[in-house]
Design an enzyme around this catalytic site. Sequence first.
Site, PDB file in Angstrom:
ATOM      1  N   TYR A   1       0.841  -1.209   0.000  1.00 42.36           N
ATOM      2  CA  TYR A   1       0.000   0.000   0.000  1.00 42.36           C
ATOM      3  C   TYR A   1       0.874   1.257   0.000  1.00 42.36           C
ATOM      4  O   TYR A   1       0.752   2.107  -0.877  1.00 42.36           O
ATOM      5  CB  TYR A   1      -0.891  -0.042   1.241  1.00 42.36           C
TER       6      TYR A   1
ATOM      7  N   ASN B   1     -14.275  -0.677  13.494  1.00 41.80           N
ATOM      8  CA  ASN B   1     -14.135  -1.821  14.404  1.00 41.80           C
ATOM      9  C   ASN B   1     -14.672  -1.493  15.799  1.00 41.80           C
ATOM     10  O   ASN B   1     -15.483  -2.237  16.358  1.00 41.80           O
ATOM     11  CB  ASN B   1     -12.654  -2.206  14.556  1.00 41.80           C
TER      12      ASN B   1
ATOM     13  N   THR C   1      -0.944   7.029  18.177  1.00 44.74           N
ATOM     14  CA  THR C   1      -1.922   8.099  17.926  1.00 44.74           C
ATOM     15  C   THR C   1      -2.331   8.146  16.461  1.00 44.74           C
ATOM     16  O   THR C   1      -1.594   7.715  15.564  1.00 44.74           O
ATOM     17  CB  THR C   1      -1.342   9.482  18.286  1.00 44.74           C
ATOM     18  N   ARG C   2      -3.521   8.682  16.247  1.00 40.29           N
ATOM     19  CA  ARG C   2      -4.021   9.026  14.920  1.00 40.29           C
ATOM     20  C   ARG C   2      -4.811  10.329  15.071  1.00 40.29           C
ATOM     21  O   ARG C   2      -5.125  10.750  16.187  1.00 40.29           O
ATOM     22  CB  ARG C   2      -4.952   7.937  14.349  1.00 40.29           C
TER      23      ARG C   2
ATOM     24  N   ASP D   1       3.173  -0.857  12.371  1.00 43.28           N
ATOM     25  CA  ASP D   1       2.071   0.056  12.701  1.00 43.28           C
ATOM     26  C   ASP D   1       2.662   1.407  13.142  1.00 43.28           C
ATOM     27  O   ASP D   1       3.424   1.460  14.111  1.00 43.28           O
ATOM     28  CB  ASP D   1       1.263  -0.567  13.846  1.00 43.28           C
TER      29      ASP D   1
ATOM     30  N   ARG E   1       3.606   4.720  14.977  1.00 39.22           N
ATOM     31  CA  ARG E   1       3.414   5.064  16.393  1.00 39.22           C
ATOM     32  C   ARG E   1       2.650   6.370  16.558  1.00 39.22           C
ATOM     33  O   ARG E   1       1.983   6.591  17.553  1.00 39.22           O
ATOM     34  CB  ARG E   1       4.781   5.212  17.089  1.00 39.22           C
ATOM     35  N   GLN E   2       2.815   7.266  15.601  1.00 37.13           N
ATOM     36  CA  GLN E   2       2.134   8.558  15.721  1.00 37.13           C
ATOM     37  C   GLN E   2       1.746   9.057  14.341  1.00 37.13           C
ATOM     38  O   GLN E   2       2.382   8.721  13.343  1.00 37.13           O
ATOM     39  CB  GLN E   2       3.036   9.582  16.407  1.00 37.13           C
ATOM     40  N   ARG E   3       0.695   9.836  14.302  1.00 34.72           N
ATOM     41  CA  ARG E   3       0.316  10.435  13.022  1.00 34.72           C
ATOM     42  C   ARG E   3      -0.580  11.644  13.282  1.00 34.72           C
ATOM     43  O   ARG E   3      -1.565  11.543  14.003  1.00 34.72           O
ATOM     44  CB  ARG E   3      -0.424   9.430  12.144  1.00 34.72           C
TER      45      ARG E   3
HETATM   46  P1  NAD Z   1     -12.630   1.819   0.309  1.00 35.28           P
HETATM   47  O1  NAD Z   1     -11.961   0.506   0.400  1.00 35.28           O
HETATM   48  O2  NAD Z   1     -13.960   1.985   0.983  1.00 35.28           O
HETATM   49  O3  NAD Z   1     -12.828   2.248  -1.208  1.00 35.28           O
HETATM   50  C1  NAD Z   1     -11.955   1.895  -2.233  1.00 35.28           C
HETATM   51  C2  NAD Z   1     -12.776   1.545  -3.456  1.00 35.28           C
HETATM   52  O4  NAD Z   1     -11.889   1.223  -4.541  1.00 35.28           O
HETATM   53  C3  NAD Z   1     -13.678   0.330  -3.247  1.00 35.28           C
HETATM   54  O5  NAD Z   1     -14.988   0.617  -3.678  1.00 35.28           O
HETATM   55  C4  NAD Z   1     -13.024  -0.752  -4.094  1.00 35.28           C
HETATM   56  O6  NAD Z   1     -13.932  -1.715  -4.560  1.00 35.28           O
HETATM   57  C5  NAD Z   1     -12.390   0.065  -5.202  1.00 35.28           C
HETATM   58  N1  NAD Z   1     -11.261  -0.591  -5.874  1.00 35.28           N
HETATM   59  C6  NAD Z   1     -10.205  -1.220  -5.300  1.00 35.28           C
HETATM   60  N2  NAD Z   1      -9.368  -1.676  -6.234  1.00 35.28           N
HETATM   61  C7  NAD Z   1      -9.904  -1.336  -7.452  1.00 35.28           C
HETATM   62  C8  NAD Z   1      -9.509  -1.536  -8.787  1.00 35.28           C
HETATM   63  N3  NAD Z   1      -8.374  -2.184  -9.096  1.00 35.28           N
HETATM   64  N4  NAD Z   1     -10.307  -1.057  -9.780  1.00 35.28           N
HETATM   65  C9  NAD Z   1     -11.461  -0.410  -9.476  1.00 35.28           C
HETATM   66  N5  NAD Z   1     -11.887  -0.191  -8.222  1.00 35.28           N
HETATM   67  C10 NAD Z   1     -11.107  -0.640  -7.210  1.00 35.28           C
HETATM   68  O7  NAD Z   1     -11.604   2.901   0.861  1.00 35.28           O
HETATM   69  P2  NAD Z   1     -11.775   4.457   1.160  1.00 35.28           P
HETATM   70  O8  NAD Z   1     -11.528   4.667   2.594  1.00 35.28           O
HETATM   71  O9  NAD Z   1     -13.012   4.981   0.545  1.00 35.28           O
HETATM   72  O10 NAD Z   1     -10.502   5.034   0.379  1.00 35.28           O
HETATM   73  C11 NAD Z   1     -10.610   5.661  -0.877  1.00 35.28           C
HETATM   74  C12 NAD Z   1      -9.244   6.158  -1.300  1.00 35.28           C
HETATM   75  O11 NAD Z   1      -8.746   7.100  -0.351  1.00 35.28           O
HETATM   76  C13 NAD Z   1      -8.212   5.047  -1.427  1.00 35.28           C
HETATM   77  O12 NAD Z   1      -7.394   5.299  -2.537  1.00 35.28           O
HETATM   78  C14 NAD Z   1      -7.405   5.191  -0.148  1.00 35.28           C
HETATM   79  O13 NAD Z   1      -6.092   4.735  -0.318  1.00 35.28           O
HETATM   80  C15 NAD Z   1      -7.472   6.681   0.090  1.00 35.28           C
HETATM   81  N6  NAD Z   1      -7.287   6.989   1.517  1.00 35.28           N
HETATM   82  C16 NAD Z   1      -8.270   6.746   2.412  1.00 35.28           C
HETATM   83  C17 NAD Z   1      -8.051   7.016   3.765  1.00 35.28           C
HETATM   84  C18 NAD Z   1      -9.096   6.778   4.812  1.00 35.28           C
HETATM   85  O14 NAD Z   1      -8.828   6.975   5.977  1.00 35.28           O
HETATM   86  N7  NAD Z   1     -10.314   6.413   4.484  1.00 35.28           N
HETATM   87  C19 NAD Z   1      -6.812   7.514   4.175  1.00 35.28           C
HETATM   88  C20 NAD Z   1      -5.818   7.723   3.218  1.00 35.28           C
HETATM   89  C21 NAD Z   1      -6.068   7.465   1.886  1.00 35.28           C
HETATM   90  N1  UDP Z   2      -6.347  -0.535  15.707  1.00 33.34           N
HETATM   91  C1  UDP Z   2      -6.706  -1.102  16.920  1.00 33.34           C
HETATM   92  N2  UDP Z   2      -7.753  -1.965  16.941  1.00 33.34           N
HETATM   93  C2  UDP Z   2      -8.488  -2.278  15.842  1.00 33.34           C
HETATM   94  C3  UDP Z   2      -8.116  -1.683  14.608  1.00 33.34           C
HETATM   95  C4  UDP Z   2      -7.029  -0.826  14.580  1.00 33.34           C
HETATM   96  O1  UDP Z   2      -6.080  -0.830  17.962  1.00 33.34           O
HETATM   97  O2  UDP Z   2      -9.446  -3.063  15.955  1.00 33.34           O
HETATM   98  C5  UDP Z   2      -5.213   0.415  15.686  1.00 33.34           C
HETATM   99  C6  UDP Z   2      -4.143   0.107  14.657  1.00 33.34           C
HETATM  100  O3  UDP Z   2      -3.185  -0.791  15.178  1.00 33.34           O
HETATM  101  C7  UDP Z   2      -3.573   1.483  14.385  1.00 33.34           C
HETATM  102  C8  UDP Z   2      -4.760   2.415  14.568  1.00 33.34           C
HETATM  103  O4  UDP Z   2      -5.721   1.679  15.328  1.00 33.34           O
HETATM  104  O5  UDP Z   2      -2.600   1.800  15.354  1.00 33.34           O
HETATM  105  C9  UDP Z   2      -5.381   2.844  13.250  1.00 33.34           C
HETATM  106  O6  UDP Z   2      -5.606   1.676  12.475  1.00 33.34           O
HETATM  107  P1  UDP Z   2      -6.381   1.714  11.087  1.00 33.34           P
HETATM  108  O7  UDP Z   2      -6.310   0.330  10.533  1.00 33.34           O
HETATM  109  O8  UDP Z   2      -7.711   2.332  11.278  1.00 33.34           O
HETATM  110  O9  UDP Z   2      -5.565   2.735  10.195  1.00 33.34           O
HETATM  111  P2  UDP Z   2      -4.013   2.999   9.899  1.00 33.34           P
HETATM  112  O10 UDP Z   2      -3.159   2.102  10.762  1.00 33.34           O
HETATM  113  O11 UDP Z   2      -3.844   2.709   8.473  1.00 33.34           O
HETATM  114  O12 UDP Z   2      -3.843   4.404  10.295  1.00 33.34           O
END
Ligand code: NAD
Ligand code: UDP
Length: 310
Positions: free
Chosen positions: A140, A185, A205-206, A268, A270-272
Amino acid sequence: MVTGAAGFIGSHLCERLLDEGHEVLGVDNYYTGSRRNLADLLAHPMFEVMRHDITMPLYVETDLIFNLACPASPIHYQRDPVQTLKTSVHGAINMLGLAKRVGASIVQASTSEVYGDPEPAVQAESYWGRVNPIGTRACYDEGKRAAETLFSDYRRQHGSDTKIVRIFNTYGPRMRPDDGRVVSNFIVQALRGEPITIYGDGVQTRAFCYVSDLVEGLLRMSRTPGEVSGPVNLGNPVEITVRALAEHIIAATGSASTIVSRPLPEDDPRQRCPDISLAKSLLGWEPTVDLETGLSRTIDYFRTLLATPV
Ligand code: NAD
Ligand code: UDP
Ligand code: UDP
């Protein structure tokens, strides 16, 4: 055109574009998205949805592309890591090729994951990141980094109007109950009275951004002049520990759930927390929905969803 239209953020973006009177083509292969997310839009006369995998070429006409297709939750993007990387890289090449052919602007949904496990407490766009290129999150993180490179090179090499936003943790209605990300979750566990699973010690953190704020930022970025390329951070800079989030959700749902510990996943962060100075100055954007309000709307959504038979 919105790729990833049936996903969490994509469906909200389509809805907002339709509300503003645009004609919208949604593209999705339903890998993590769902038709249910688009149910209210399907009857809209200006909306069309197409099942398509963006790792394959796509020949359509459009003047603006939002490239959101990519699984975003760690459990989903790690299920088929090669496909995840292909979606980011081959998908970006195809969408950039399409944008180039039709002269469209194209906005890339990049991520705070390009910063990896960051050293600075608050991450600005100038930080190059600390990503493990061979770990389980790399499909990713490195995919999104390579996509940023492609967006930058299509601009330099072909003069394309490419724009990159780096999205920080975003939440809201239409996340999947089995999405695996922390907000969904914890809410689902709390509503079901199941134990809340904290990974590690919960002091990581997030910073959580409500989806309507994020969509507003995406739209503002898409309307910037051609010379604006980003990257621009979009997120809500209110940092909270995962444990505090769990306690907040238990209180807001009135749940009797207990908290249990589970192993911390590999790499994972640690901070963001985003530095959003650039988004403020360039886009006049900042979040308006606080965590309490956003969580309450999200809890209402999941309460209804879990009470509805499939
Ligand atoms: P999501 O999983 O709900 O949505 C992603 C969508 O893309 C899904 O509908 C999936 O079916 C589609 N998809 C996946 N692979 C595909 C492919 N090869 N061709 C066509 N469609 C495809 O996720 P989301 O949270 O809505 O995220 C949307 C975008 O934002 C993603 O690119 C993600 O990386 C980015 N993003 C999201 C977050 C967040 O916190 N939600 C954070 C950072 C970046
Ligand atoms: N996390 C958690 N329990 C869960 C799901 C996630 O403690 O059931 C933690 C995870 O380890 C991370 C943070 O929550 O530290 C955010 O996780 P998420 O998968 O939502 O997003 P990302 O790690 O991509 O920021
Ligand atoms: N492409 C596409 N739709 C288009 C134009 C191109 O899907 O309308 C894809 C095609 O698969 C191509 C890729 O985008 O390989 C990159 O296109 P570009 O024109 O940049 O390079 P090419 O590979 O054609 O030299």
